[in-house]
Design a protein around this motif. Structure first.
Motif, PDB file in Angstrom:
ATOM      1  N   ALA A 231      28.660  -9.748 -21.679  1.00  0.00           N
ATOM      2  CA  ALA A 231      27.199  -9.734 -21.694  1.00  0.00           C
ATOM      3  C   ALA A 231      26.656 -11.040 -22.251  1.00  0.00           C
ATOM      4  O   ALA A 231      27.287 -11.686 -23.090  1.00  0.00           O
ATOM      5  CB  ALA A 231      26.702  -8.573 -22.549  1.00  0.00           C
TER       6      ALA A 231
ATOM      7  N   LYS B 249      26.697  -7.978 -17.893  1.00  0.00           N
ATOM      8  CA  LYS B 249      25.350  -7.583 -18.317  1.00  0.00           C
ATOM      9  C   LYS B 249      24.553  -8.821 -18.672  1.00  0.00           C
ATOM     10  O   LYS B 249      25.059  -9.724 -19.330  1.00  0.00           O
ATOM     11  CB  LYS B 249      25.418  -6.709 -19.573  1.00  0.00           C
TER      12      LYS B 249
ATOM     13  N   GLY C 131      27.308  -3.131 -13.581  1.00  0.00           N
ATOM     14  CA  GLY C 131      26.529  -4.206 -14.190  1.00  0.00           C
ATOM     15  C   GLY C 131      25.155  -3.761 -14.596  1.00  0.00           C
ATOM     16  O   GLY C 131      24.629  -2.757 -14.134  1.00  0.00           O
ATOM     17  N   LEU C 132      24.562  -4.518 -15.495  1.00  0.00           N
ATOM     18  CA  LEU C 132      23.198  -4.231 -15.928  1.00  0.00           C
ATOM     19  C   LEU C 132      22.413  -5.532 -16.028  1.00  0.00           C
ATOM     20  O   LEU C 132      22.892  -6.515 -16.597  1.00  0.00           O
ATOM     21  CB  LEU C 132      23.220  -3.533 -17.294  1.00  0.00           C
TER      22      LEU C 132
ATOM     23  N   LYS D  50      18.699  -6.420 -17.414  1.00  0.00           N
ATOM     24  CA  LYS D  50      17.529  -5.842 -18.066  1.00  0.00           C
ATOM     25  C   LYS D  50      16.569  -6.952 -18.457  1.00  0.00           C
ATOM     26  O   LYS D  50      16.937  -7.873 -19.177  1.00  0.00           O
ATOM     27  CB  LYS D  50      17.959  -5.040 -19.291  1.00  0.00           C
TER      28      LYS D  50
END
Lengths: 439, 469
Positions: free
Chosen positions: B305, B334, B362-363, B365
């Motif tokens: 991340a 991420k 996956g992210l 944001k």
């Protein structure tokens, strides 16, 4: 019609069984992925459920006589000259018409309530619905509630080889007084038949409704049947809308389904296409328009169970003010579904800084002989486009209208026929101008 | 035309040799307060670290197992059968000759010393839980660069470690981060002073040797303002019949304008659980890159991340995975956008074969304060046979003004047209398949320093050649 009197025993049995199961089914936890962003308790209708079965007549309230709004709606729809038309007001069917030519060719069309005893093909379908309602545990409580308490509803059966020349219209109206509504539509197309069906949810009255809606649309396409289907959601007020569309496609069947969402306060929808036999083809399209604090939460499934099946999906959302869109789409290709192809696209246009879009396109691919792609985008208006429109002296509302229609254009122009193109395009334009006048 | 069945790709694990076990200290299997206190006591740690470990242990014991991901495989882990601490020899050696011969042999077989001698500025080879070998280029030491194993780092720079340790990934982050925080051993401490550009990559090498040994290394890299560093971590572990657990925590902090590139190549034995938490914080105008290659293991769950916390920060993640027989590579990335004018890309490439399963998870944001941001995600998956499986689970949560997000993914088999083109040029079908597979991973291979690719080439090429040769 006095439906409860006519409802056959076997149907009452289904309702009772569903209600029994429902009482033992808790509302899913917010930690479930499907309900992380939308509170399932919003559709906890237990307070509005009738306490006994069969459903008492008082719950089946409907129009005693058609009010003026209904007349204008009838006029409007008659101008379209549909092949068949059913209007349901709250829980009760108030208008039904089927072209005599279609009736002669064996097309069955009517209200589920009252006639379900006389229409033998419905029984296995409704029984299967009860059995399948537990297939997706996170949606079980909605499916069971619907199964136990649906009222009114519409069925269509197109016999083998019959091609319907004119569209079929189904309209569900909701008045402000009704606390909960459970519309149900069943579409059965026998081999090599064709139909174009428009199902619409519309508000009636001054639109202060806070109703909970649990709606279900079930589509069964037999061998080489083709259906152009459109579902339109235009609830005004603070309606909480839950909708489940399930489609099962047999050999070489083809579904063109388009969903348009212009209303409700909060919507949760599940659209499933199951390609159960070789050569089946499902195309799902959705256009959603979020304004104010509207919350639109969609899940889609493209289930490929057989070889040489194909599916396509396009989702387009325009979001204004504090609107929020959630898209969660699954393409699943089972090991036996060789030679299949599947596509999925989710596009979001964010017209305000507070608008929010979440997107989760999922692929689960269990065989190697496939073509699978998905894409997702979210972004604001292209500053160059905005500048161009401004430099031409267009007022901001007009510029916005052009941008919205432009964003939806690629889907509108790909609709299967002119009638749908005009209808859906017109409804979006109406919504934009109505909103502009309101402000 | 006969169908190519690349059955043999990765079928044999090439690094499956093992040494007889010979340890100065081996804790009892299982985990309790006593074991954690013993580890801390053996290492002569300061009180705050012991407290940190014990607190993390409580968190680990109270947290449930994740209810997402491959829960069937996860629930097969027997935490009470794992050895949480092993110490192979008394002290860390300073020169290559001081390293015990059997350990040296292991590294010889893996080709580490050659690579170190020729190309690498510094090297911390972690054999089991303690560093046995350590060196650092003299000029870097003079510039104030710190490159130590984490245990030595804690002894020699306690204030630095105390200030930053566990600040990016706290013990409460997830169950496996809590486990690592309780029983961590080894790993690297890297500190790059303001403005220092480390031009040659730093490398650490990890191996698990003992049966049922957990490996819980802990790495912290801190790049001060305007500095840059490239850190390489590679892993191979020998084959054992019962399952091993590897659960590392890697924390990166890139101060304003700093650049950190972290490259991993992992080739665990097919019975290793590899459950790793990796996270970077990028401050204003900083740039963090994760280059992450995953081969082997039974189950890998790893989602590097980048938290973009300062204006203008950038994050790039390149993730590659090869899932073979009985393997599930659950990998991804991420990106968290916490500041305006930040940007990032995620590129994921995976191959599934012999019934293996590769998942991208996956992210992305984008928080409301992160306006004018851009992100692009691209996932490609290749399936080599009918039994294999590929999943894509991306999530995008966009709550920022003027954010542009693009995500694209594709899953396919080897193209008939590609094969036809190559075979029509006189290339045999098996060579053509090998070429296409190599080309698929090319974007990963080219991101590695050329010198270092000796090791990677060995890992990927051998797997691929076996497939079609």
């Amino acid at each position: 019609m006095t439906p409860t009197d006519i409802e056959p025993d076997w149907l009452l049995e289904i309702r009772r069984a569903a209600r029994e199961k429902l009482l033992q089914t808790p509302i899913p936890s917010r930690t479930e992925e499907e309900w992380r962003r939308t509170d399932p308790a919003l559709w906890d209708c237990s307070s509005s459920f009738p306490k006994t079965l069969p459903i008492p007549k008082t719950f089946q309230n409907g129009a005693a006589s058609a009010p003026t709004e209904l007349h204008s709606i009838l006029n409007e729809l008659d101008r379209e000259n549909p092949g068949a038309l059913l209007i349901q007001w709250d829980q009760k069917a108030v208008y039904l018409r089927l072209d005599s030519e279609l009736k002669r060719r064996g097309v069955e069309f009517g209200s589920l309530q009252g006639e379900s005893g006389q229409t033998p093909f419905l029984r296995p379908i409704l029984q299967a619905q009860l059995e399948e309602s537990t297939r997706r545990p996170v949606f079980t409580f909605c499916a069971l509630a619907h199964c136990a308490f649906w009222s009114g509803g519409t069925y269509l059966r197109v016999p083998k080889g019959v091609q319907l020349p004119k569209p079929i219209r189904i309209l569900y109206l909701l008045s402000d007084a009704t606390p909960a509504l459970f519309p149900k539509t069943l579409l059965l197309l026998e081999p090599e038949s064709y139909a174009c069906v428009i199902e619409e949810y519309r508000s009636l009255g001054p639109c202060a409704s806070q109703a909970r809606v649990l709606a279900q649309t079930q589509i069964l396409l037999q061998e080489a049947a083709r259906l152009d289907f459109s579902n339109i959601q235009r609830w005004q007020g603070k309606v909480l809308h839950f909708w489940q569309q399930t489609a099962r496609l047999e050999k070489e069947a083809r579904l063109e389904a388009t969903h348009l969402a212009l209303g409700s306060a909060t919507s949760k929808a599940l659209m499933q296409s199951t390609l159960s036999q070789p050569g089946a083809q499902s195309n799902l399209k959705a256009l959603t328009f979020g304004t104010d604090a509207r919350h639109l939460d969609y899940s889609t499934e493209q289930n490929h169970l057989a070889p040489q099946t194909s599916s396509d999906l396009v989702f387009k959302s325009v979001l204004k003010e504090r609107a929020r869109s959630i898209y969660r789409g699954l393409i699943r290709i089972e090991p036996q579904a060789r030679g299949s192809s599947a596509y999925q696209a989710d596009h979001n246009l964010l017209l305000s800084p507070q608008a929010r879009a979440d997107s989760t396109p999922i692929l689960e691919i269990l065989t190697e002989d496939v073509q699978c792609k998905h894409g997702a985008t979210a972004g604001p208006v292209d500053p160059e486009q905005a500048f161009y429109l401004q430099s031409r002296g267009l007022p901001p509302e007009e510029a916005e209208r052009l941008l919205v229609m432009g964003f939806f254009e690629s889907v509108l122009s790909s609709l299967p026929n002119d009638f749908l193109r005009e209808q859906l395009g017109g409804m979006i334009e109406n919504d934009i101008s109505r909103r502009r006048q309101g402000k | 035309m006969e169908k190519i069945q690349p059955k043999d790709i990765g079928g044999e694990y090439q690094y499956g040799f093992k040494d007889p076990e010979n340890y100065v200290f081996k804790s009892k299997p299982g985990l309790n307060r006593k074991i954690v206190e013993e580890i801390s006591w053996m290492k002569k740690e300061p009180d705050w670290m012991r407290e940190f470990r014990l607190k993390a242990l409580d968190i680990f014991l109270s947290k449930p197992m994740p209810h997402w991901g491959d829960t069937a495989l996860l629930n097969q882990i027997h935490f009470d059968q794992i050895y949480y601490y092993l110490k192979p020899s008394e002290k860390t050696a300073d020169t290559w000759e001081d390293v015990p011969e059997y350990i040296r042999n292991t590294f010889e077989k893996l080709g580490v010393p050659q690579a170190e001698r020729k190309f690498l500025a510094g090297l911390t080879a972690q054999y089991e839980s303690e560093s046995v070998y350590h060196s650092l280029h003299e000029s870097l030491t003079r510039q104030g660069v710190i490159f130590l194993d984490m245990d030595a780092g804690l002894r020699e720079h306690p204030d630095l470690v105390k200030e930053y340790f566990g600040t990016v990934i706290g013990p409460a982050d997830n169950k496996f981060a809590a486990l690592n925080s309780a029983v961590w051993s080894g790993g690297s401490l890297v500190y790059i002073p303001k403005g220092v550009q480390v031009s040659i990559p730093l490398q650490a090498y990890f191996r698990i040797n003992a049966k049922n040994a957990g490996q819980f290394e802990r790495t912290l890299i801190l790049a001060e303002e305007g500095s840059s560093v490239h850190y390489i971590e590679g892993c191979t572990a020998p084959v054992y019949s019962s399952d091993s657990l590897h659960s590392a925590v890697v924390e990166l902090i890139a101060k304003p304008g700093a650049h950190i590139r972290y490259t991993t190549i992992q080739n665990w034995a097919p019975n290793v659980y590899n459950l790793v938490t990796k996270r970077a914080i990028a401050h204003r105008d900083a740039f963090v890159e994760w280059v992450d290659g995953n081969l082997g293991s039974k189950l890998t769950m790893k989602f590097p991340a980048v938290y973009l916390m300062g204006k203008g920060a950038r994050g790039e993640i390149l993730s590659c995975a090869l899932a073979g027989r009985g393997q599930h590579q659950d990998t991804g990335a991420k990106l968290f956008f916490g500041a305006p004018h930040t940007s990032g890309t995620i590129t994921s490439k995976s191959i599934s074969k012999d019934g293996g399963r590769a998942s991208y998870r996956g992210l992305v944001k984008v928080h409301p304060q992160a306006h004018d941001t851009k992100v692009r995600v691209r996932c490609d998956a290749l399936l080599l046979d009918e039994q294999s499986r590929s999943d894509t689970y991306p999530t995008m949560e966009i709550d920022g003004e003027r954010t542009q997000v693009e995500h694209e993914a594709s899953v396919s088999k080897i193209g008939e047209d590609q094969l036809f083109y190559l075979t029509s040029r006189g290339i045999t079908e098996s060579d053509a398949v090998a070429l296409i597979v190599n080309g698929f991973f090319e974007c990963f291979a080219k991101e590695l320093p050329l010198e270092y690719s000796v090791e990677l080439n060995r890992l990927i090429q051998m797997e691929m050649e076996g497939a079609v040769g």
